[in-house]
Design an enzyme around this catalytic site. Structure first.
Site, PDB file in Angstrom:
ATOM      1  N   CYS A 186     -36.928 -16.376 -26.702  1.00  0.00           N
ATOM      2  CA  CYS A 186     -36.534 -15.592 -25.518  1.00  0.00           C
ATOM      3  C   CYS A 186     -36.234 -14.137 -25.882  1.00  0.00           C
ATOM      4  O   CYS A 186     -35.246 -13.854 -26.562  1.00  0.00           O
ATOM      5  CB  CYS A 186     -35.310 -16.259 -24.888  1.00  0.00           C
ATOM      6  SG  CYS A 186     -34.502 -15.310 -23.598  1.00  0.00           S
TER       7      CYS A 186
ATOM      8  N   CYS B 200     -32.898 -12.782 -24.612  1.00  0.00           N
ATOM      9  CA  CYS B 200     -31.807 -13.393 -25.389  1.00  0.00           C
ATOM     10  C   CYS B 200     -31.594 -12.620 -26.690  1.00  0.00           C
ATOM     11  O   CYS B 200     -30.455 -12.389 -27.101  1.00  0.00           O
ATOM     12  CB  CYS B 200     -32.135 -14.847 -25.714  1.00  0.00           C
ATOM     13  SG  CYS B 200     -32.333 -15.918 -24.272  1.00  0.00           S
TER      14      CYS B 200
END
Length: 133
Positions: free
Chosen positions: A58, A61
């Site tokens: 991600c 993230c």
């Protein structure tokens, strides 16, 4: 023998005084790695826990990770930050209905009180967390 016991008693008393003067000594200054097996213990142990639900793949993230690291240092003693890899901990991800990442789960006194979805800038995230203190 009595002198040795007295020395040990004094040392223990000094340690206890130091801990009393540093009530935040128990708080980590970096995010705690959580698993399905540890999440319950951590959120029950501290009054305010922010769990960063993330995954290796991600991008957002990875962008927010340094912000979480900084906030863990800056807010030590007030907030405990934790990280939960959703790919490795599907039971917790399912339990809290994580459908998008990054998602921050906000626990106060062991109870889930909010979820924040998305990669927020540091100032925005700080302001959102301040309302829970």
């Amino acid at each position: 023998m009595d002198e040795e016991l007295e020395r040990i008693r004094r040392k223990k008393l000094e340690e206890m005084k130091k801990m009393a003067n540093e009530p935040n000594a128990d708080y980590p200054d970096s995010p705690v790695k959580l698993t399905d097996g540890t999440v319950g213990d951590v959120v029950a142990r501290y009054p305010l826990v922010i769990v960063d639900c993330w995954a290796e793949w991600c991008g957002p993230c990875r962008m927010i990770a340094p912000v979480i690291e900084e906030l863990a240092k800056e807010m030590k003693g007030k907030v405990v930050f934790a990280k939960l890899n959703v790919d490795e901990n599907m039971q917790t991800s399912s339990k809290y209905g994580i459908m998008a990442i990054p998602t921050m789960l906000v626990f106060k006194n062991g109870e889930l009180i909010d979820q924040m979805v998305g990669a927020y800038p540091k100032t925005t995230l700080t302001n959102k967390i301040q309302k829970y203190l």
